[in-house]
Design a protein around this motif. Structure first.
Motif, PDB file in Angstrom:
ATOM      1  N   ALA A  55      68.896  92.090  75.277  1.00 46.43           N
ATOM      2  CA  ALA A  55      69.041  92.284  76.843  1.00 46.43           C
ATOM      3  C   ALA A  55      67.744  91.483  77.502  1.00 46.43           C
ATOM      4  CB  ALA A  55      69.109  93.777  76.834  1.00 46.43           C
ATOM      5  N   SER A  56      66.789  91.803  76.874  1.00 46.88           N
ATOM      6  CA  SER A  56      65.521  91.364  77.586  1.00 46.88           C
ATOM      7  C   SER A  56      65.591  89.585  77.458  1.00 46.88           C
ATOM      8  CB  SER A  56      64.130  91.822  76.924  1.00 46.88           C
ATOM      9  OG  SER A  56      64.074  91.472  75.594  1.00 46.88           O
ATOM     10  N   ALA A  61      65.750  82.673  82.139  1.00 44.23           N
ATOM     11  CA  ALA A  61      66.437  81.940  83.077  1.00 44.23           C
ATOM     12  C   ALA A  61      67.570  80.883  82.012  1.00 44.23           C
ATOM     13  CB  ALA A  61      65.926  81.384  84.382  1.00 44.23           C
ATOM     14  N   GLY A  62      66.260  80.562  81.203  1.00 48.09           N
ATOM     15  CA  GLY A  62      66.665  79.342  80.213  1.00 48.09           C
ATOM     16  C   GLY A  62      67.825  79.908  79.073  1.00 48.09           C
ATOM     17  N   VAL A  63      67.487  81.100  78.707  1.00 45.27           N
ATOM     18  CA  VAL A  63      68.447  81.699  77.589  1.00 45.27           C
ATOM     19  C   VAL A  63      69.773  82.074  78.466  1.00 45.27           C
ATOM     20  CG1 VAL A  63      68.819  83.653  76.124  1.00 45.27           C
ATOM     21  CG2 VAL A  63      66.676  82.676  76.237  1.00 45.27           C
ATOM     22  N   TRP A  64      69.798  82.366  79.589  1.00 48.76           N
ATOM     23  CA  TRP A  64      71.039  82.899  80.410  1.00 48.76           C
ATOM     24  C   TRP A  64      71.847  81.767  80.512  1.00 48.76           C
ATOM     25  CZ3 TRP A  64      73.182  87.554  82.222  1.00 48.76           C
ATOM     26  CH2 TRP A  64      74.243  87.269  83.174  1.00 48.76           C
ATOM     27  N   GLN A  65      71.031  80.617  80.848  1.00 47.28           N
ATOM     28  CA  GLN A  65      71.851  79.408  81.361  1.00 47.28           C
ATOM     29  C   GLN A  65      72.668  79.114  80.319  1.00 47.28           C
ATOM     30  OE1 GLN A  65      69.540  76.504  82.872  1.00 47.28           O
ATOM     31  NE2 GLN A  65      71.023  75.202  83.540  1.00 47.28           N
ATOM     32  N   ALA A 210      55.996  87.164  78.358  1.00 47.05           N
ATOM     33  CA  ALA A 210      54.820  87.314  78.678  1.00 47.05           C
ATOM     34  C   ALA A 210      54.259  86.476  79.929  1.00 47.05           C
ATOM     35  CB  ALA A 210      53.813  87.151  77.674  1.00 47.05           C
ATOM     36  N   ALA A 211      54.652  85.382  79.803  1.00 47.04           N
ATOM     37  CA  ALA A 211      54.193  84.324  80.929  1.00 47.04           C
ATOM     38  C   ALA A 211      55.006  84.738  82.328  1.00 47.04           C
ATOM     39  CB  ALA A 211      54.548  82.899  80.558  1.00 47.04           C
ATOM     40  N   GLU A 212      56.059  85.389  82.292  1.00 51.35           N
ATOM     41  CA  GLU A 212      56.759  85.898  83.609  1.00 51.35           C
ATOM     42  C   GLU A 212      56.083  86.951  84.115  1.00 51.35           C
ATOM     43  OE1 GLU A 212      60.964  86.116  83.139  1.00 51.35           O
ATOM     44  OE2 GLU A 212      61.543  84.093  83.401  1.00 51.35           O
ATOM     45  N   LYS A 213      55.839  88.071  83.060  1.00 47.81           N
ATOM     46  CA  LYS A 213      54.987  88.974  83.490  1.00 47.81           C
ATOM     47  C   LYS A 213      53.569  88.966  83.879  1.00 47.81           C
ATOM     48  CE  LYS A 213      53.785  93.718  81.438  1.00 47.81           C
ATOM     49  NZ  LYS A 213      53.947  94.465  80.099  1.00 47.81           N
ATOM     50  N   PHE A 214      52.969  88.042  83.464  1.00 49.64           N
ATOM     51  CA  PHE A 214      51.716  87.506  84.014  1.00 49.64           C
ATOM     52  C   PHE A 214      51.949  87.184  85.499  1.00 49.64           C
ATOM     53  CE2 PHE A 214      48.636  84.165  85.122  1.00 49.64           C
ATOM     54  CZ  PHE A 214      47.391  84.796  84.738  1.00 49.64           C
ATOM     55  N   VAL A 289      61.641  76.587  78.209  1.00 45.10           N
ATOM     56  CA  VAL A 289      63.168  76.178  78.550  1.00 45.10           C
ATOM     57  C   VAL A 289      63.273  75.262  77.413  1.00 45.10           C
ATOM     58  CG1 VAL A 289      64.813  75.272  80.155  1.00 45.10           C
ATOM     59  CG2 VAL A 289      62.915  76.835  81.037  1.00 45.10           C
ATOM     60  N   ARG A 290      62.483  74.034  76.997  1.00 45.41           N
ATOM     61  CA  ARG A 290      62.783  73.084  76.175  1.00 45.41           C
ATOM     62  C   ARG A 290      62.946  73.890  74.838  1.00 45.41           C
ATOM     63  NH1 ARG A 290      61.682  68.094  77.828  1.00 45.41           N
ATOM     64  NH2 ARG A 290      60.476  67.721  79.831  1.00 45.41           N
ATOM     65  N   ASP A 291      62.025  74.722  74.436  1.00 50.19           N
ATOM     66  CA  ASP A 291      62.299  75.639  73.242  1.00 50.19           C
ATOM     67  C   ASP A 291      63.788  76.368  73.088  1.00 50.19           C
ATOM     68  OD1 ASP A 291      59.981  74.465  71.971  1.00 50.19           O
ATOM     69  OD2 ASP A 291      58.853  76.756  72.184  1.00 50.19           O
ATOM     70  N   VAL A 292      63.952  77.010  73.986  1.00 52.38           N
ATOM     71  CA  VAL A 292      65.466  77.614  74.150  1.00 52.38           C
ATOM     72  C   VAL A 292      66.438  76.550  74.072  1.00 52.38           C
ATOM     73  CG1 VAL A 292      66.900  78.623  76.069  1.00 52.38           C
ATOM     74  CG2 VAL A 292      64.652  79.454  75.909  1.00 52.38           C
ATOM     75  N   ALA A 293      66.228  75.299  74.713  1.00 52.10           N
ATOM     76  CA  ALA A 293      67.387  74.403  74.289  1.00 52.10           C
ATOM     77  C   ALA A 293      67.201  73.981  72.862  1.00 52.10           C
ATOM     78  CB  ALA A 293      67.091  72.842  75.304  1.00 52.10           C
TER      79      ALA A 293
END
Length: 365
Positions: A55-56, A61-65, A210-214, A289-293
């Motif tokens: 869920a998390s 955004a990258g995973v969702w997309q 963690a970056a988003e939380k920061f 995001v590149r890693d997600v891709a």
């Protein structure tokens, strides 16, 4: 009865199967399986200190997309049962018992597009998607396809090595034969169950979370970094507490952003937290995001990443996407449905086959 029970199941959650009906021999709640403890404890933390669950992961955004993109494109490709003609041509066999189920409406609750998009969501994140085939009798024609929950379904092998499945529905453990389940899986080490992508990508996606939380915490504190409030040595404990409380009340939080800080009686403030600019959070999030891709084998240009490879035309770029990203998922779905929905005679005599029509994805204006 089985079809009715399974059709009443909801979307998967991160919680484990009901413990009250489980035992040490229950394969869906094996104490030797780390995934069991992850579900019981609410997931495991990454090295960045963030718990990553299915869920998390979708909150990125990258995973969702990319999940929405690939699952939607696979579901958009028509899946048909084809009949080979003596002339060498092929035609859709609209009278075949499986044609209506895979192309139009697998069950009474959802159309084909919604069904296959859900199947792909399971296959991409959990590495496994399970579909129950409801038949007329034990070996009769299929009449309904029901998507099973990947976190409630597991593989079971009998003493003779024969394959079977067990799924939980309504608090009951339901055994299923191998020919009753369409199992679409991702990469596998043991040829029986696909690898859980969220587990394999935990460190990378944990860093992104963690970056988003920061960043969120930074702006929640009025874009002010943390630090140390230094007071003179002669301050009494009560005076220290009053200064700290007054400083926090007047200057901390979004509502107090940009106010001028006035410190009296020799007090000094020393910033200790690295700000987002020094932490390079913007570049970090773009790299994530590149890693997600990469994890989904998706061309970066499909996610709008700047500086990614460009092609001579949009059609050429789309062809690369279909061939490198979608092709193996399309083949996995088509081959597994053919094994379970076509008769042995149809497969061996090569009179029928199941395939996606990808023309809708590469057509241009």
């Amino acid at each position: 009865m089985i079809a009715k029970t399974l059709s009443e199941m909801f979307m998967p959650t991160a919680s484990p199967p009901a413990v009250r009906g489980a035992s040490l021999e229950n394969p869906s709640l094996s104490l030797d399986d780390p995934a069991t403890w992850e579900g019981v404890l609410g997931g495991t933390k990454s090295a960045a200190g963030v718990t990553v669950t299915h869920a998390s992961a979708l909150s990125l955004a990258g995973v969702w997309q990319v999940v929405s993109l690939i699952s939607g494109d696979v579901a958009m490709c028509p899946l048909n049962v084809y009949r080979r003609e003596a002339s060498g041509d092929r035609d859709i066999d609209r009278k075949h018992s499986a044609q209506y189920l895979i192309a139009d409406q697998p069950n009474r609750d959802m159309p084909a597009f919604e069904f296959w998009r859900r199947v792909m969501l399971h296959a991409m994140l959990w590495g496994n998607a399970y579909i129950y085939i409801s038949k007329i009798g034990r070996i009769g024609k299929p009449v309904e396809l029901i998507s099973l929950l990947p976190d409630r379904t597991t593989i079971k092998r009998d003493k003779d090595g024969s394959l079977g499945y067990i799924t939980e529905a309504g608090g009951q453990m339901i055994p299923l034969m191998a020919d009753e389940v369409i199992h679409v899986k991702g990469m596998s080490l043991d040829n029986s169950k696909g690898l859980d992508l969220v587990d394999k990508a935990r460190e990378s996606w944990g860093l992104a979370l963690a970056a988003e939380k920061f960043s969120s915490k930074f702006f929640a504190n009025g874009a002010q970094s943390g630090g140390i409030l230094e007071v003179p040595a002669g301050f009494t404990p009560g005076a220290k507490d009053n200064l700290e409380q007054g400083f926090t009340t007047k200057y901390a939080g979004n509502d107090n952003a940009f106010k001028v800080v006035v410190l009296r009686d020799g007090a000094k403030f020393h910033a200790t937290t690295v700000n987002p600019d020094k932490a390079q959070t913007h570049l970090l999030r773009e790299d994530q995001v590149r890693d997600v891709a990469r994890f989904f084998n998706c061309p970066p240009f499909k996610l709008g990443i700047p500086g990614s490879v460009s092609y001579n035309s949009s059609e050429q770029g789309q062809i690369v996407y279909v061939q490198s990203t979608l092709a193996h998922w399309l083949k996995a779905v088509a081959s597994e449905t053919a094994c379970k929905l076509l008769s042995d005679r149809e497969r061996r005599n090569r009179t029928h086959f199941i395939e996606h029509n990808t023309m809708a994805l590469i057509e241009t204006d």
